[in-house]
Every structure is written in structure tokens, then in C-alpha cells.
Design a protein around this motif. Sequence first.
Motif, short mmCIF file in Angstrom:
data_model
loop_
_atom_site.label_atom_id
_atom_site.label_comp_id
_atom_site.label_asym_id
_atom_site.label_seq_id
_atom_site.Cartn_x
_atom_site.Cartn_y
_atom_site.Cartn_z
N GLU A 91 1.06 -1.31 0.15
CA GLU A 91 0.02 -0.09 0.03
C GLU A 91 0.79 1.16 0.12
O GLU A 91 0.45 2.13 -0.69
CB GLU A 91 -0.98 0.20 1.00
CG GLU A 91 -2.05 -1.19 1.04
CD GLU A 91 -2.69 -1.08 2.25
OE1 GLU A 91 -2.26 -0.69 3.46
OE2 GLU A 91 -3.90 -1.19 2.26
N ALA A 92 1.92 1.29 0.77
CA ALA A 92 2.87 2.28 0.81
C ALA A 92 3.57 2.60 -0.60
O ALA A 92 3.58 3.84 -1.12
CB ALA A 92 3.77 2.05 1.92
N GLU A 93 3.72 1.55 -1.06
CA GLU A 93 4.52 1.66 -2.43
C GLU A 93 3.54 2.01 -3.34
O GLU A 93 3.95 2.78 -4.47
CB GLU A 93 5.18 0.38 -2.73
CG GLU A 93 6.46 -0.14 -2.02
CD GLU A 93 7.60 1.13 -2.25
OE1 GLU A 93 7.77 1.54 -3.15
OE2 GLU A 93 8.20 1.42 -1.17
N GLU A 94 2.23 1.54 -3.34
CA GLU A 94 1.27 1.93 -4.49
C GLU A 94 1.02 3.40 -4.38
O GLU A 94 1.01 4.12 -5.46
CB GLU A 94 -0.07 0.95 -4.32
CG GLU A 94 -1.07 1.73 -5.07
CD GLU A 94 -2.45 0.85 -4.79
OE1 GLU A 94 -3.45 1.50 -4.88
OE2 GLU A 94 -2.33 -0.22 -3.88
N LEU A 95 0.85 3.83 -3.12
CA LEU A 95 0.80 5.32 -2.86
C LEU A 95 1.83 6.24 -3.50
O LEU A 95 1.74 7.32 -3.97
CB LEU A 95 0.56 5.42 -1.40
CG LEU A 95 -0.20 6.70 -1.00
CD1 LEU A 95 -1.40 7.09 -1.34
CD2 LEU A 95 -0.24 6.98 0.72
N ARG A 96 3.21 5.86 -2.85
CA ARG A 96 4.24 6.58 -3.58
C ARG A 96 4.37 6.61 -5.19
O ARG A 96 4.65 7.46 -5.70
CB ARG A 96 5.68 5.69 -3.12
CG ARG A 96 6.74 6.55 -3.32
CD ARG A 96 8.10 5.99 -2.80
NE ARG A 96 8.11 6.17 -1.31
CZ ARG A 96 7.83 5.09 -0.40
NH1 ARG A 96 7.60 3.78 -0.66
NH2 ARG A 96 8.00 5.70 0.98
N GLY A 97 3.78 5.56 -5.64
CA GLY A 97 3.98 5.29 -7.17
C GLY A 97 2.98 6.22 -7.64
O GLY A 97 3.24 6.92 -8.99
N TRP A 98 1.82 6.23 -6.92
CA TRP A 98 0.82 7.27 -7.48
C TRP A 98 1.15 8.62 -7.41
O TRP A 98 0.77 9.32 -8.60
CB TRP A 98 -0.44 6.87 -6.82
CG TRP A 98 -1.40 8.10 -7.12
CD1 TRP A 98 -2.42 8.08 -7.90
CD2 TRP A 98 -1.83 9.06 -6.16
NE1 TRP A 98 -3.16 9.21 -7.69
CE2 TRP A 98 -2.81 9.83 -6.65
CE3 TRP A 98 -1.34 9.41 -4.93
CZ2 TRP A 98 -3.33 11.04 -5.94
CZ3 TRP A 98 -1.83 10.74 -4.23
CH2 TRP A 98 -2.87 11.52 -4.78
N SER A 99 1.60 9.14 -6.52
CA SER A 99 2.07 10.59 -6.33
C SER A 99 3.47 10.85 -6.95
O SER A 99 3.65 12.10 -7.21
CB SER A 99 2.19 10.68 -4.74
OG SER A 99 3.14 10.17 -4.21
N GLY A 100 4.27 9.80 -7.15
CA GLY A 100 5.75 10.21 -7.50
C GLY A 100 6.43 10.86 -6.79
O GLY A 100 7.44 11.46 -6.89
N GLY A 101 6.10 10.88 -5.35
CA GLY A 101 6.63 11.32 -4.29
C GLY A 101 6.90 10.75 -2.91
O GLY A 101 6.71 9.53 -3.01
N THR A 102 6.99 11.57 -1.97
CA THR A 102 7.27 10.66 -0.58
C THR A 102 5.81 10.63 0.13
O THR A 102 4.68 11.24 0.03
CB THR A 102 7.62 11.85 0.30
OG1 THR A 102 9.22 12.18 0.03
CG2 THR A 102 8.05 11.03 1.63
N VAL A 103 5.92 9.16 0.66
CA VAL A 103 4.54 9.08 1.50
C VAL A 103 4.82 9.45 3.03
O VAL A 103 5.91 9.17 3.75
CB VAL A 103 4.45 7.44 1.40
CG1 VAL A 103 3.29 6.88 2.51
CG2 VAL A 103 4.22 7.13 0.13
N PHE A 104 4.06 10.16 3.44
CA PHE A 104 4.01 10.84 4.96
C PHE A 104 3.48 9.80 6.06
O PHE A 104 2.34 9.24 5.60
CB PHE A 104 3.51 12.10 5.08
CG PHE A 104 4.31 13.10 3.91
CD1 PHE A 104 5.39 13.91 4.59
CD2 PHE A 104 3.60 13.62 2.91
CE1 PHE A 104 6.15 14.64 3.84
CE2 PHE A 104 4.29 14.44 1.79
CZ PHE A 104 5.53 14.88 2.65
N THR A 105 3.81 9.58 6.91
CA THR A 105 3.19 8.64 8.18
C THR A 105 2.91 9.63 9.38
O THR A 105 3.67 10.32 9.92
CB THR A 105 4.03 7.69 8.38
OG1 THR A 105 4.48 6.81 7.32
CG2 THR A 105 3.38 6.62 9.48
N VAL A 106 1.66 9.63 9.70
CA VAL A 106 1.25 10.42 10.64
C VAL A 106 0.41 9.37 11.38
O VAL A 106 -0.50 8.45 11.32
CB VAL A 106 -0.15 11.36 10.15
CG1 VAL A 106 -0.43 11.97 11.56
CG2 VAL A 106 0.43 12.30 9.29
#
Length: 525
Positions: free
Chosen positions: A405-420
Motif C-alpha cells: 500500500e505504501a509503495e502503491e501510494l508512492r507510485g501514484w504520487s511520484g513522491g514521498t509517503v508521509f506517515t502520521v
Amino acid sequence: MTEHPVHLRPKLASAAEEHGAFDLGRDLSDKAFYSACYAPVVSMYFDQFGKVRACCQNTAGLLGDIGTQSIHEIWHSAEAQRLRSHLARRDMSNGCGFCQWQVDEGGTSPFAREFDRHAVDEVLPRWPTQMEFSMTNSCNLQCVMCNGDWSSSIRAHREHRPALPQVYGDSFFQELAEFLPHLKYANFLGGEPFLGAEPMRVLQMLLDVPPRAQISVTTNATQWSDRIERMCNELPISFVVSIDGITKETYESIRVGANFDVVMRNIERFGALTDGSSRHLTFAHCLMRPNWHEFIDLLLFAEDHGIESVGVNSVLFPRHLSLYQMAELELREVVATLERQDAERGGRLVRMRGVWEEQITALRNRLRILQTAAGAALDPWADARSLDPWEDEFARALRKADSGEAEELRGWSGGTVFTVRCDIGWRLIDGQKVDRPIIEVDDAFLGLSRLRREQVIGQPMSFVLDALQLTFGAVMEAGPLPGARPNRLRALFEAADGETTEVREILLEDDDEVLVLLSHRTTTL
């Protein structure tokens, strides 16, 4: 409609025995079935965002939303039934972690006990018998433990956030009129109810409703006017005065913007309107680091001035104000001092003796947890106290998350995945990106760079949405991601220059915290 599991009266004893400490001392003889908490069976809590909850503590297991549902629809909603079902089998995972934490800490009176006073003779009553109205954040004070979701003054002056929209329209009040005659209790909270247009409108409606409910108003006691006096004379109102210090210095340092002398005069006015039978005067107190030293003095004042009871709130956030987030050595000194005060003056307490003993016991239990070898494992707030190492915390968070899921989100945005990371009450614990903290000065986290990290910790998750609006523009759309699983959400923002930003979230929950993976991408229309 699917009904939740029911334990009939003959099974109540065995149910209480099975659930041990959580049900210790409960009298369920007037209940048709077992529940760990009867809040979702008897009560509706209307918050300042238009969300409807079972109680003030459960911010995750929502019953519904006034913006999209009628009151009737919410009372019979699938979400409401789900929470009832969870509690009927003593499952606290649907947003009820605060009461579970209270029991785990050794407390014998979790907040859920407040709802045991209601008789329940059917699985789902047609009408709620209690409603709680926290419909506005209108407030003239900037209390140090509060935030802008509960105080319009803090929101405007300390946080510089836009005002909350008004969500309760005429259609809501028209439908509410059907429910008011069935209420036995109507509680008004804030903000400051005597300053809010919505709570004052409901109070006005209650003047015309026979038979009248028992009414309770939780007030900061800074307000008095001819209108308030007239309403208080005509309605059977009990007053809960929020007071967090009994000396002028302590009180005014906590309740910023209040005048201690004015508050004391208004407490006398409220007291003159009470009779001890249908009208009562009680205190609500936030016990925390700035005021614990004079807690016994406040209770002695209550004894001497006819205050019927003092309700104590356990402050968990902001972290730096909480007794429960103290290190062991600090808390040991607090407990020792309270025990000395008990030996010297505790004998003068009569009606307030139980309140005093309960708080000392809770803090002793907290200290005991910190002193045990397994204390960290038993402590749901341990993560909130730890600030380092960031890399290890981020690695732990990603291990918990599904890496796909984290990699999918990173691939979609082309950037950093933030974790809150949030606690079970959806308050921010911390936020990170891959290699360093992201909530700090001059380090942008989706619009939060203007805030110091210590200002962010303990804030509600809605704080993030407001920051996103300040950064990316007005919200065009918010809700589940089309075609995705329920734990995937998105929001679209439109800036004045034509840019559209989409923020996507993946929510992962467990028993003691919520992990939110966030990323965004911006396009030009």
C-alpha cells in the motif's frame, strides 16, 4: 434491521463475572440485556462538526453525520448498530479505547458508568432518552489544554485557522423538535454553551416542551446576562462549572482570558439558582501538571461551599500537561506529595473523599505500571512520550503498514509517503517521512511547517485537514476513494490559480493507535 446479540436478565450475573474488573460494582438490574456501555442505546452526542457519536470520548465509532443523514436515520444506522453489537459482547475496539484504558490503568469507574443510570428495557428504544449538544466551538477562552476545535478564540488567535462552518440548519432543528419530548436528559457542552447560537436555540425550544428533561449546562462561568438569568430561572438547569484552579494565579494561567473574581461571583449566582433536588451545582476539573498541587484545596473549597460533586477529567494531551505522561521519577514525587497532603488535610474531606481517593489510586496505579519491567508493553501512551529515534519509529510504522500500500501510494504520487500516527482518539502523536521528522519548524509537512512540533502533538486529525486547506485551497470533494476498500480516502483541493491537488490516505488501525499514510499530487487544470 439486524439486532445486536442480547444477554437477558438471567445472564447478567455471569456476564459481569466473565468481564471481571470492567463490570466491578455495576448494578444492571434495570437492564434488559448486557452491554459494557449503554451510551449508543440511550444517547446521541452532536459535535461541532455535525458528527453524531454515542459519547464525548468516542471519536472513532461514529453513529452518523447530520450533513447527510436525518436524526432518525442516524439512530437506526448500521454504524450505530455496529457499535451496540460490539459493546454487547464487551468489545471495546470500535472507538471505546479510552474507557478500556481507564480500566487497564486500575480504575474502577470508567466513563462508561455515566450511562448506567439509564433504565433500558428493550434492545433498541424507539427514542434516545438523552441528547448531548456540543454543537459549537464558540468560546471566549484560550485554555492551555484546549485546541481550536473546541475554542473559537484559540482557533482564531493561537492557531490562525479559519472558523468552523455552521452545520446545524433549520431542517435539523425542525426534526429535533420530534425528539425533545422523549428526553429525560439534555446536556449542553462546548465551547461555551451560553455563547453559542445553536445551544441557545435548543434551550429556547426546551422551554416549550412538556414534560421537560433534566438539563445540564457545562459552562466556564464567565457569562452572565439578563437572557441567561431568565432562561436559568425558567428551565430546570443544573450547572457544571469547569474550574481548573482554586487560586487566582493558577486558574488564570490555565484558563487564559478568564477573570477569577468574575467566575467566583457567577458561581455564587448559579448556586443561588440550585435547590439540590432538580437543580444542582457541580464542578468539572482537568487534573494536570499545572494544578495538581492544589487539587485538595479545590476539593475542600467544594466541601465548604456546597458544591455537590467534582468530576475529574484525565488529561492525556497535550503531552507536556499530562500527569499520565510523566516520567517515573516525576510521577513518584507527585504521588508522594498527594499522600502527604492526604495525611495532613485529607481527613477534612467528607463528600469529596471518594473523588480524592479515586485520583490518588489512579496515579498510584500509573506509577506502578511505570515501575514494572513490563510497564512499557502495558502502556498505550509510551509511543506518545518517545521522540527518538525517528528512523526506528518510521521503520516500525512501515512494518505495521502493508508495504504494498505504501509503495502503491508512492507510485501514484511520484513522491514521498508521509506517515502520521494518531492515538485511539484520533489525536496526533507524530508524523514522519523516510529519514527524519517532518513536523518541525521550517520542514514542510503538507502545510504544517508554520507550527512547532510541540503545538501539533495532541491535536485532532482535523488539524491536518485545515492545514491542507490553507496550503492547497478550498475542499472540492472528500470521501472514500472510488472503487477502493473502505480504509482508503481522498480529498480534492482547488487553489485560486487553477491548480488542483489530490490527497490520498490509507488508514490502518489497531487496538492502540491509527496509522495514516498520506501523499498528494498537484495538477493544473
